[in-house]
Design an enzyme around this catalytic site. Structure first.
Site, PDB file in Angstrom:
ATOM      1  CE  LYS A  68      67.949  26.507  68.643  1.00 34.93           C
ATOM      2  NZ  LYS A  68      68.139  26.303  67.118  1.00 34.93           N
ATOM      3  CE1 TYR A 108      71.014  20.998  67.505  1.00 34.44           C
ATOM      4  CE2 TYR A 108      72.557  22.664  68.798  1.00 34.44           C
ATOM      5  CZ  TYR A 108      71.110  22.222  68.330  1.00 34.44           C
ATOM      6  OH  TYR A 108      70.194  23.059  68.600  1.00 34.44           O
ATOM      7  CB  THR A 147      63.576  25.261  60.934  1.00 36.12           C
ATOM      8  OG1 THR A 147      63.039  24.037  61.387  1.00 36.12           O
ATOM      9  CG2 THR A 147      65.074  25.399  61.396  1.00 36.12           C
ATOM     10  NE  ARG A 201      62.267  27.357  65.882  1.00 36.13           N
ATOM     11  CZ  ARG A 201      62.585  25.934  65.471  1.00 36.13           C
ATOM     12  NH1 ARG A 201      61.421  25.395  64.920  1.00 36.13           N
ATOM     13  NH2 ARG A 201      63.527  25.205  65.964  1.00 36.13           N
ATOM     14  CG  ASN A 235      65.951  28.369  65.238  1.00 35.49           C
ATOM     15  OD1 ASN A 235      66.590  28.181  66.165  1.00 35.49           O
ATOM     16  ND2 ASN A 235      65.588  27.385  64.365  1.00 35.49           N
ATOM     17  CG  HIS A 276      66.518  22.002  70.037  1.00 34.85           C
ATOM     18  ND1 HIS A 276      66.724  21.212  68.694  1.00 34.85           N
ATOM     19  CD2 HIS A 276      66.325  20.811  71.046  1.00 34.85           C
ATOM     20  CE1 HIS A 276      66.683  19.734  69.034  1.00 34.85           C
ATOM     21  NE2 HIS A 276      66.552  19.677  70.320  1.00 34.85           N
ATOM     22  CD  GLU A 336      66.955  16.388  71.747  1.00 37.89           C
ATOM     23  OE1 GLU A 336      65.813  17.148  71.920  1.00 37.89           O
ATOM     24  OE2 GLU A 336      67.282  16.235  70.366  1.00 37.89           O
TER      25      GLU A 336
HETATM   26  P1  CMP Z   1      67.184  22.971  66.051  1.00 31.97           P
HETATM   27  O1  CMP Z   1      65.924  22.664  66.082  1.00 31.97           O
HETATM   28  O2  CMP Z   1      68.122  23.483  67.079  1.00 31.97           O
HETATM   29  O3  CMP Z   1      68.180  21.863  65.043  1.00 31.97           O
HETATM   30  C1  CMP Z   1      69.219  22.241  64.363  1.00 31.97           C
HETATM   31  C2  CMP Z   1      69.494  23.484  63.934  1.00 31.97           C
HETATM   32  O4  CMP Z   1      70.320  23.812  63.041  1.00 31.97           O
HETATM   33  C3  CMP Z   1      68.026  24.199  63.636  1.00 31.97           C
HETATM   34  O5  CMP Z   1      67.041  24.195  64.806  1.00 31.97           O
HETATM   35  C4  CMP Z   1      68.487  25.328  63.136  1.00 31.97           C
HETATM   36  O6  CMP Z   1      68.725  26.323  63.945  1.00 31.97           O
HETATM   37  C5  CMP Z   1      69.814  25.194  62.424  1.00 31.97           C
HETATM   38  N1  CMP Z   1      69.688  25.202  61.293  1.00 31.97           N
HETATM   39  C6  CMP Z   1      69.125  24.557  60.187  1.00 31.97           C
HETATM   40  N2  CMP Z   1      69.164  24.845  59.033  1.00 31.97           N
HETATM   41  C7  CMP Z   1      70.247  25.741  59.111  1.00 31.97           C
HETATM   42  C8  CMP Z   1      70.932  26.756  58.014  1.00 31.97           C
HETATM   43  N3  CMP Z   1      70.634  26.418  56.844  1.00 31.97           N
HETATM   44  N4  CMP Z   1      71.743  27.431  58.396  1.00 31.97           N
HETATM   45  C9  CMP Z   1      72.057  27.703  59.732  1.00 31.97           C
HETATM   46  N5  CMP Z   1      71.475  26.987  60.753  1.00 31.97           N
HETATM   47  C10 CMP Z   1      70.426  25.981  60.613  1.00 31.97           C
END
Ligand code: CMP
Length: 139
Positions: free
Chosen positions: A11, A51, A93, A104, A114, A117, A128
């Site tokens: 990211k 997304y 996450t 992470r 984070n 992905h 994907e």
């Molecule tokens: P990812 O695996 O990219 O898939 C969806 C993303 O949403 C997840 O990683 C997080 O980075 C993001 N995400 C999930 N929960 C939250 C949250 N509460 N606030 C902001 N971003 C979030």
């Protein structure tokens, strides 16, 4: 154990902090084979499309803003049990809850920023990888 494909996205936060090489080294060190990689700076429409399942979530706007603020590194990975293997390597996450030795834990900042992905299922891994690398779509 089945050979699977999964998509990794490094990211914008990890790209900005010069951690592309570090993350790819962790990926390769975990036995995941890099099939292909590229570094797109994605449009708002592309990020919203990727997304789509999160569109109704309160953090959707923030997520799209973040994922479009700079380039990302998308990588198609292949290995036995690749989906689970990469998710274990990424860690929770929320980086605050991620185990030692995970991407992470090492490079994430918070639940939004984070670092990486990974596809969340074998089926989504196929979808994907095919989305970014049609040439590596598994039938
Ligand atoms: P990812 O695996 O990219 O898939 C969806 C993303 O949403 C997840 O990683 C997080 O980075 C993001 N995400 C999930 N929960 C939250 C949250 N509460 N606030 C902001 N971003 C979030």
């Amino acid at each position: 154990m089945a050979v699977e494909r999964t998509l990794s996205i490094i990211k914008p936060d990890a790209v900005e902090q010069n951690n592309i090489g570090n993350v790819l080294a962790m990926i390769q060190g975990a036995g995941l084979k890099v099939l292909g990689t590229r570094m797109p700076h994605r449009s708002r429409a592309q990020a919203e499309g990727f997304y789509e399942v999160h569109r109704e979530r309160p953090f959707f706007g923030e997520l799209v803003e973040f994922m479009t603020r700079g380039p990302v590194v998308v990588t198609a990975l292949e290995a036995d049990d690749a989906v689970k293997r990469y998710r274990t390597l990424m860690g929770a996450t929320n980086p605050a809850e991620a185990d030692d030795g995970t991407i992470r834990q090492a490079y994430g900042t918070d639940i939004g920023e984070n670092a990486c992905h990974g596809s969340d299922s074998v089926e989504n891994g196929k979808i994907e990888v095919g989305y970014f690398f049609p040439e590596y779509l598994l039938k």
